[in-house]
Write a protein that holds these residues in place. Sequence first.
Motif, mmCIF file in Angstrom:
data_model
loop_
_atom_site.group_PDB
_atom_site.id
_atom_site.type_symbol
_atom_site.label_atom_id
_atom_site.label_comp_id
_atom_site.label_asym_id
_atom_site.label_seq_id
_atom_site.Cartn_x
_atom_site.Cartn_y
_atom_site.Cartn_z
ATOM 1 N N ASN A 15 67.559 18.200 9.746
ATOM 2 C CA ASN A 15 68.120 17.478 10.350
ATOM 3 C C ASN A 15 67.678 17.172 11.736
ATOM 4 O O ASN A 15 67.854 16.370 12.415
ATOM 5 N N VAL A 16 66.985 18.471 12.205
ATOM 6 C CA VAL A 16 66.597 18.396 13.766
ATOM 7 C C VAL A 16 65.392 17.428 13.917
ATOM 8 O O VAL A 16 64.468 17.404 13.119
ATOM 9 N N ARG A 17 65.537 16.817 14.916
ATOM 10 C CA ARG A 17 64.426 15.852 15.454
ATOM 11 C C ARG A 17 63.893 16.299 16.817
ATOM 12 O O ARG A 17 64.675 17.019 17.570
ATOM 13 N N MET A 18 62.704 16.390 17.028
ATOM 14 C CA MET A 18 62.177 16.597 18.244
ATOM 15 C C MET A 18 62.627 16.115 19.257
ATOM 16 O O MET A 18 62.841 16.949 20.375
ATOM 17 N N SER A 19 63.135 15.153 19.223
ATOM 18 C CA SER A 19 63.893 14.145 20.257
ATOM 19 C C SER A 19 65.016 14.984 20.609
ATOM 20 O O SER A 19 65.486 15.035 21.842
ATOM 21 N N ASP A 20 65.777 15.634 19.592
ATOM 22 C CA ASP A 20 67.276 16.406 19.942
ATOM 23 C C ASP A 20 66.752 17.493 20.833
ATOM 24 O O ASP A 20 67.396 17.754 21.698
ATOM 25 N N ILE A 21 65.628 18.188 20.498
ATOM 26 C CA ILE A 21 65.268 19.550 21.169
ATOM 27 C C ILE A 21 64.677 19.127 22.516
ATOM 28 O O ILE A 21 65.102 19.610 23.515
ATOM 29 N N ALA A 22 64.029 18.234 22.792
ATOM 30 C CA ALA A 22 63.548 17.674 23.931
ATOM 31 C C ALA A 22 64.785 17.072 24.940
ATOM 32 O O ALA A 22 64.718 17.516 26.139
ATOM 33 N N ALA A 23 65.743 16.506 24.388
ATOM 34 C CA ALA A 23 66.862 16.242 25.102
ATOM 35 C C ALA A 23 67.665 17.476 25.637
ATOM 36 O O ALA A 23 67.850 17.462 26.697
ATOM 37 N N ARG A 24 67.827 18.255 24.765
ATOM 38 C CA ARG A 24 68.608 19.614 25.158
ATOM 39 C C ARG A 24 67.847 20.342 26.161
ATOM 40 O O ARG A 24 68.380 21.190 26.993
ATOM 41 N N ALA A 25 66.579 20.224 26.130
ATOM 42 C CA ALA A 25 65.751 21.062 27.152
ATOM 43 C C ALA A 25 65.265 20.194 28.407
ATOM 44 O O ALA A 25 64.995 20.912 29.279
ATOM 45 N N GLY A 26 65.891 18.992 28.436
ATOM 46 C CA GLY A 26 65.683 18.269 29.615
ATOM 47 C C GLY A 26 64.047 17.762 29.553
ATOM 48 O O GLY A 26 63.685 17.527 30.919
ATOM 49 N N MET A 27 63.413 17.483 28.437
ATOM 50 C CA MET A 27 62.136 17.354 28.459
ATOM 51 C C MET A 27 61.876 15.886 27.845
ATOM 52 O O MET A 27 62.948 15.600 27.004
ATOM 53 N N SER A 28 60.640 15.365 27.821
ATOM 54 C CA SER A 28 60.454 14.045 27.098
ATOM 55 C C SER A 28 59.971 14.499 25.745
ATOM 56 O O SER A 28 59.282 15.657 25.703
ATOM 57 N N THR A 29 60.293 13.831 24.737
ATOM 58 C CA THR A 29 59.658 14.116 23.498
ATOM 59 C C THR A 29 58.210 14.246 23.408
ATOM 60 O O THR A 29 57.684 15.061 22.505
ATOM 61 N N GLY A 30 57.464 13.366 24.238
ATOM 62 C CA GLY A 30 56.097 13.613 24.279
ATOM 63 C C GLY A 30 55.508 14.865 24.565
ATOM 64 O O GLY A 30 54.612 15.290 24.261
ATOM 65 N N HIS A 31 56.314 15.498 25.875
ATOM 66 C CA HIS A 31 55.875 16.745 26.117
ATOM 67 C C HIS A 31 56.246 17.855 25.131
ATOM 68 O O HIS A 31 55.317 18.496 24.940
ATOM 69 N N ILE A 32 56.949 17.880 24.432
ATOM 70 C CA ILE A 32 57.224 18.793 23.184
ATOM 71 C C ILE A 32 56.070 18.608 22.272
ATOM 72 O O ILE A 32 55.763 19.300 21.826
ATOM 73 N N LEU A 33 55.789 17.236 21.777
ATOM 74 C CA LEU A 33 55.044 16.977 20.931
ATOM 75 C C LEU A 33 53.461 17.451 21.384
ATOM 76 O O LEU A 33 52.618 17.899 20.704
ATOM 77 N N TYR A 34 53.102 17.391 22.697
ATOM 78 C CA TYR A 34 51.946 17.680 23.253
ATOM 79 C C TYR A 34 51.812 19.182 22.839
ATOM 80 O O TYR A 34 50.699 19.674 22.744
ATOM 81 N N HIS A 35 52.620 19.829 23.325
ATOM 82 C CA HIS A 35 52.527 21.344 23.053
ATOM 83 C C HIS A 35 52.689 21.805 21.763
ATOM 84 O O HIS A 35 52.064 23.006 21.394
ATOM 85 N N PHE A 36 53.475 21.312 20.929
ATOM 86 C CA PHE A 36 53.638 21.814 19.538
ATOM 87 C C PHE A 36 52.877 21.080 18.481
ATOM 88 O O PHE A 36 52.931 21.598 17.266
ATOM 89 N N GLY A 37 52.772 19.853 18.675
ATOM 90 C CA GLY A 37 52.063 18.923 17.700
ATOM 91 C C GLY A 37 53.052 18.465 16.550
ATOM 92 O O GLY A 37 53.451 17.347 16.507
ATOM 93 N N LYS A 38 53.757 19.395 15.903
ATOM 94 C CA LYS A 38 54.678 19.074 14.812
ATOM 95 C C LYS A 38 55.671 19.853 14.456
ATOM 96 O O LYS A 38 55.718 21.158 15.124
ATOM 97 N N LYS A 39 56.817 19.626 14.146
ATOM 98 C CA LYS A 39 58.033 20.184 14.172
ATOM 99 C C LYS A 39 57.731 21.564 13.203
ATOM 100 O O LYS A 39 58.385 22.473 14.027
ATOM 101 N N ASP A 40 57.084 21.551 12.188
ATOM 102 C CA ASP A 40 56.862 22.910 11.512
ATOM 103 C C ASP A 40 56.260 23.944 12.658
ATOM 104 O O ASP A 40 56.696 25.245 12.638
ATOM 105 N N ARG A 41 55.266 23.468 13.471
ATOM 106 C CA ARG A 41 54.916 24.495 14.114
ATOM 107 C C ARG A 41 55.756 24.882 15.513
ATOM 108 O O ARG A 41 55.720 26.234 15.617
#
Length: 185
Positions: A15-41
């Motif tokens: 159920n976790v979305r990259m946007s959930d993690i980004a919001a909690r970290a105070g970052m943009s979803t794009g920033h998270i995706l740039y560093h990790f690519g996909k959720k599994d990674r």
Amino acid sequence: MRAAISVIAEKGTANVRMSDIAARAGMSTGHILYHFGKKDRLLLEVLAWSEADLGTRFRQAADEAASPAEKLALFVRFYLPRHEGDERYALWTQVLAQRHDEAGRELLTTLLDGWDERLEAIVREGRDLGQFADVDLPEFTIRAVAMLSGISEDVMFGRSRWQHASAHAFALFALERELRPTGRA
């Protein structure tokens, strides 16, 4: 990484979305995706980070321990979840339930092997000092880790048997009994 662990523990990997993690970290979803690519990674990287942190804390505590028996007690304490819903252990169970490519399986194997190696080093030291029985290290480690993993599942599930008994004390007693040198009570 801390933000990811807490969101994963709350929502689960499905159920976790990259946007959930980004919001909690105070970052943009794009920033998270740039560093990790996909959720599994991201999940694998968070687990690796969590295990590195736990391994460092374990080594620091073990370095201060006065005996192999104290190190064994620390090993059990660090291995078992602290409570039902323990974030670190929840991450393990959720990541292990996913399908992984070869690189992911190699990373998970390395992380799991790290626990085996820690336990074997403790038992080897105790055996060499005559404080532990001369057990077959690989065989003992398989049994010990299987038992600890089973107890961990019980604790995470919230089985009632651990509401009035200490999972830590139970596991430590079982390991100490098997490691007790012959002729000692």
